[in-house]
Write a protein that holds these residues in place. Structure first.
Motif, short mmCIF file in Angstrom:
data_model
loop_
_atom_site.label_atom_id
_atom_site.label_comp_id
_atom_site.label_asym_id
_atom_site.label_seq_id
_atom_site.Cartn_x
_atom_site.Cartn_y
_atom_site.Cartn_z
N ILE A 111 0.79 -1.11 -0.06
CA ILE A 111 -0.09 0.14 0.01
C ILE A 111 0.94 1.15 0.13
N ILE A 112 2.12 1.01 -0.02
CA ILE A 112 2.91 2.31 0.00
C ILE A 112 2.92 3.28 -0.79
N VAL A 113 2.97 2.91 -2.02
CA VAL A 113 2.96 3.47 -3.42
C VAL A 113 1.35 4.17 -3.50
N LEU A 114 0.32 3.24 -3.21
CA LEU A 114 -0.83 3.59 -3.44
C LEU A 114 -1.46 4.53 -2.59
N SER A 115 -0.84 4.56 -1.37
CA SER A 115 -1.19 5.46 -0.26
C SER A 115 -0.40 6.88 -0.40
N THR A 116 0.68 6.85 -1.05
CA THR A 116 1.67 8.17 -1.13
C THR A 116 0.86 9.28 -1.41
N PRO A 117 0.01 9.40 -2.59
CA PRO A 117 -0.71 10.66 -2.96
C PRO A 117 -1.45 11.22 -1.82
N GLU A 118 -2.25 10.40 -0.96
CA GLU A 118 -3.02 10.68 0.17
C GLU A 118 -2.28 11.37 1.33
N VAL A 119 -1.17 10.64 1.41
CA VAL A 119 -0.25 11.13 2.54
C VAL A 119 0.29 12.37 2.22
N ALA A 120 0.64 12.71 0.85
CA ALA A 120 1.25 14.00 0.59
C ALA A 120 0.01 15.11 0.61
N ARG A 121 -1.15 14.64 0.58
CA ARG A 121 -2.39 15.59 0.50
C ARG A 121 -2.22 16.23 -1.09
N LEU A 122 -2.05 15.23 -1.98
CA LEU A 122 -2.35 15.73 -3.50
C LEU A 122 -3.76 15.76 -3.95
N ALA A 123 -4.07 16.25 -4.98
CA ALA A 123 -5.26 16.60 -5.63
C ALA A 123 -6.06 15.18 -5.71
N PRO A 124 -7.39 15.09 -5.53
CA PRO A 124 -8.10 13.90 -5.45
C PRO A 124 -7.86 13.17 -6.80
N PHE A 125 -7.69 14.03 -8.09
CA PHE A 125 -7.65 13.04 -9.26
C PHE A 125 -6.38 12.62 -9.55
N ALA A 153 -6.97 9.25 -7.61
CA ALA A 153 -7.61 8.33 -8.46
C ALA A 153 -6.67 7.87 -9.66
N LEU A 154 -6.03 8.59 -10.52
CA LEU A 154 -5.09 8.26 -11.39
C LEU A 154 -4.11 7.21 -11.06
N LEU A 155 -3.71 7.22 -9.59
CA LEU A 155 -2.70 6.36 -9.33
C LEU A 155 -3.27 4.83 -9.22
N ALA A 156 -4.64 4.89 -8.66
CA ALA A 156 -5.42 3.68 -8.53
C ALA A 156 -5.72 3.13 -10.08
N ALA A 157 -6.18 4.14 -10.96
CA ALA A 157 -5.99 3.46 -12.37
C ALA A 157 -4.96 2.97 -12.94
N GLY A 158 -3.85 3.47 -12.71
CA GLY A 158 -2.55 3.16 -13.26
C GLY A 158 -2.05 1.84 -12.42
N GLY A 159 -2.46 1.55 -11.10
CA GLY A 159 -2.25 0.40 -10.60
C GLY A 159 -3.10 -0.91 -11.18
N LEU A 160 -4.18 -0.42 -11.52
CA LEU A 160 -5.15 -1.48 -12.03
C LEU A 160 -4.82 -1.72 -13.58
N ALA A 161 -4.01 -0.90 -14.26
CA ALA A 161 -3.55 -0.94 -15.78
C ALA A 161 -2.52 -2.09 -15.53
N ALA A 162 -1.40 -1.67 -14.69
CA ALA A 162 -0.34 -2.50 -14.43
C ALA A 162 -0.43 -3.87 -14.16
N ALA A 163 -1.34 -4.14 -13.33
CA ALA A 163 -2.06 -5.48 -13.11
C ALA A 163 -2.53 -6.39 -13.96
N LEU A 164 -3.67 -5.86 -14.61
CA LEU A 164 -4.38 -6.27 -15.71
C LEU A 164 -3.49 -6.72 -16.92
N SER A 165 -2.66 -5.56 -17.60
CA SER A 165 -1.84 -5.58 -18.58
C SER A 165 -1.07 -7.07 -18.35
N THR A 166 -0.43 -7.55 -17.37
CA THR A 166 0.57 -8.40 -17.07
C THR A 166 -0.40 -9.61 -16.84
N ALA A 167 -1.40 -9.57 -16.22
CA ALA A 167 -2.38 -10.71 -16.13
C ALA A 167 -2.75 -11.32 -17.51
#
Length: 580
Positions: free
Chosen positions: A374-388, A391-405
């Motif tokens: 969760i370290i990478v996925l939580s990083t934008p929230e910990v740093a208080r970056l913009a909500p989008f 959300a973009l990081l979540a979409a990126g994580g899904l893209a990485a997982a689904l592409s290899t799968a």
């Protein structure tokens, strides 16, 4: 808009794009299904290879490991990157010249043996199943945190999306979907890296901020104050022998991964395969050179946010509360002082290889359990970056997982339908039958992927490391010797694969009994200082030695096989007749 709304929007749009590409790329023949008709341009194939290569382990877990382990965590970065270079320069061009659909296809024809083909196909299925477990776990983690679904529901949604474009489009659909997924995942990864680099150092280029600022000195001081070793000091968590073994296993395992090798079969010719390897390395480098910087920034931010803060105040932080609901973050007040303490050691005792949140580990002062994934996925929230951005990081994580799968599913499907059904059991099968079997073979593979994603044997990068170990000990020596040793025969290749796979599988089972079988403790801790993640390098050596010895004690392969071995090593330009 809230993080949840942005996440639904961006994930929904990206999924719609993947489904559209899969539908428009649907195929009706086996050549399109297995190797995308061998018509993918080098740049697109490079992007697809990078996405196939940069799995959930690269996107989600690698920076997490570096963040937790510091210098020692770079074993994954060095092993995977070095392994890709090894594959691209040493094996891929020769395999492309051989003009086969799959790795088992090469093994079976090179050694003129259906037994060798069958063993390689089984190894491909076994390796891919273990690897896909890590991808589905990554999907489940993203869904459970950002879309308020439990991990099981998230895994099932991910499986359904992959099934659509993989079953309809085969390798063609997967290839063009992966090219789009690369664009999503790299943008999602770079934006938080750039933002954190600027916030913490004033330099917006993560690589330069990591190398030229004083951030490493600051994190070293914090680590020392909290009882950890220096972040940049080597061999703090693993002995040097194990670090070398894991790096080596990841490197040679990379060169034996069937779902990555098959990507080089999708180009029009050998020259295109070489160019696609260059583009893939460039695209991979964008993420892999950012990962160490992002890992350090994340570590610094997490400690600054949680350590020495009132526990009730911490639990009221939105991202802390939501990650605690997933079970991937837990805070306990061991000493009852109401202050969060981060220190060396485990926050909770373990039961069946997993933390028992009802049993704090009182042998050390650490009060925070944080899953590496969760370290990478939580990083934008910990740093208080913009909500989008979150959300973009979540979409990126899904893209990485689904592409290899999706790439792994194609590898498993082709192993069953092409290598076993068509080449071994039913050589007279018609095109339509072979295509149908290829699609049907994905159904049990998807079911297994879903189960392993819901019940994974470890965190993402650890699961993936096991797959690399099996590829190193099983397939890599057979491919390497098949290209460069004209004297290597079927008896040697089969004996080597059996010894390497058996040794590595047994040793991983003994050392990871709690994670794999729910045992109270491992049967053995390590193998002369080498952990389960690195044991594949020992299996590879045993495979090589066994194969060489057995091949020299048995008759050489037929002369026409030896001539084929010589022909695939002819320099570029002399063997153009082999290209399609």
């Amino acid at each position: 808009m809230s993080v949840e709304v942005w996440t639904y929007l961006l994930v929904g749009l990206s999924f719609a794009l993947y489904l559209y590409i899969g539908y428009t790329s649907r195929v009706r023949d086996t050549k399109g299904f297995y190797v995308a008709g061998r018509g993918v341009p080098p740049v697109a194939n490079g992007a697809a290879t990078a996405a196939d290569w940069m799995s959930a382990a690269s996107f989600i877990s690698m920076a997490g490991l570096i963040s937790v382990l510091g210098y020692d965590g770079a074993i994954y970065l060095m092993g995977w990157t070095g392994g890709y270079v090894l594959l691209a320069l040493l094996l891929a061009p020769y395999l492309r010249k051989y003009r086969k659909f799959t790795v088992p296809d090469f093994v079976g024809d090179r050694y003129a043996s259906n037994a060798a083909r069958t063993l390689a196909a089984i190894a491909t299925i076994f390796i891919s199943l273990i690897y896909v477990a890590g991808q589905m776990r990554g999907v489940g983690i993203v869904f459970s945190r950002f879309l308020a679904l439990d991990i099981a529901q998230g895994v099932l949604i991910g499986v359904a999306v992959v099934a659509f474009f993989a079953i309809l489009g085969g390798m063609k659909g997967v290839t063009w979907t992966q090219a789009a997924q690369y664009a999503v995942l790299i943008i999602a990864y770079l934006i938080p890296g750039v933002a954190l680099a600027y916030l913490l150092t004033g330099n917006p280029i993560p690589q330069l901020a990591f190398a030229l600022s004083d951030i490493s000195e600051r994190i070293n001081q914090i680590q020392t104050d909290l009882g950890f070793g220096e972040y940049t000091a080597p061999f703090q968590s693993k002995p040097m022998l194990d670090v070398l073994a894991i790096t080596g296993a990841l490197m040679v395992g990379t060169a034996g991964l069937p779902h990555v090798i098959i990507r080089f079969y999708t180009t029009p010719d050998v020259r295109s395969a070489r160019y696609s390897a260059f583009w893939a390395l460039l695209f991979i480098g964008l993420l892999y050179t950012t990962a160490p910087a992002l890992a350090m920034f994340a570590r610094y931010n997490l400690i600054s946010t949680l350590h020495d803060k009132p526990i009730e105040q911490v639990r009221q932080i939105d991202w802390v509360a939501k990650w605690e609901q997933t079970g991937l973050l837990k805070i306990t007040d061991k000493n009852g002082d109401g202050i969060v303490q981060i220190a060396k050691g485990k926050a909770f005792q373990e039961k069946g290889g997993k933390p028992d949140f009802n049993a704090p580990d009182m042998s050390n002062p650490n009060e925070v359990y944080l899953d590496n994934d969760i370290i990478v996925l939580s990083t934008p929230e910990v740093a208080r970056l913009a909500p989008f951005v979150i959300a973009l990081l979540a979409a990126g994580g899904l893209a990485a997982a689904l592409s290899t799968a999706s790439g792994l599913l194609i590898a498993m499907s082709s192993a069953v339908a092409h290598d076993l059904y068509y080449r071994v059991f039913n050589p007279r099968a018609q095109e339509r039958q072979r295509l149908l079997v290829g699609r049907l073979a994905m159904v049990p593979a998807l079911a297994a992927a879903a189960y392993l994603g819901i019940n994974p044997p470890g965190f993402v990068a650890q699961v993936v490391a096991f797959a690399f170990g099996l590829a190193a000990s099983g397939l890599f020596p057979a491919i390497l010797l098949g290209i460069f040793d004209r004297r290597m025969n079927a008896q040697g290749a089969i004996a080597g694969m059996l010894v390497g796979l058996t040794f590595t599988s047994v040793m991983i089972g003994l050392m990871r009994a709690p994670q794999l079988f729910g045992a109270a403790q491992p049967v053995i801790k390590d193998f002369f200082g080498i952990s389960a993640e690195g044991i594949g390098i020992v299996g590879m050596v045993l495979n090589l030695v066994t194969a060489l010895v057995v091949s020299r004690l048995t008759p050489p392969p037929p002369m026409h096989i030896q001539e084929i071995v010589d022909s695939i090593r002819i320099p570029r330009g002399a063997g153009e007749a082999l290209d399609e």
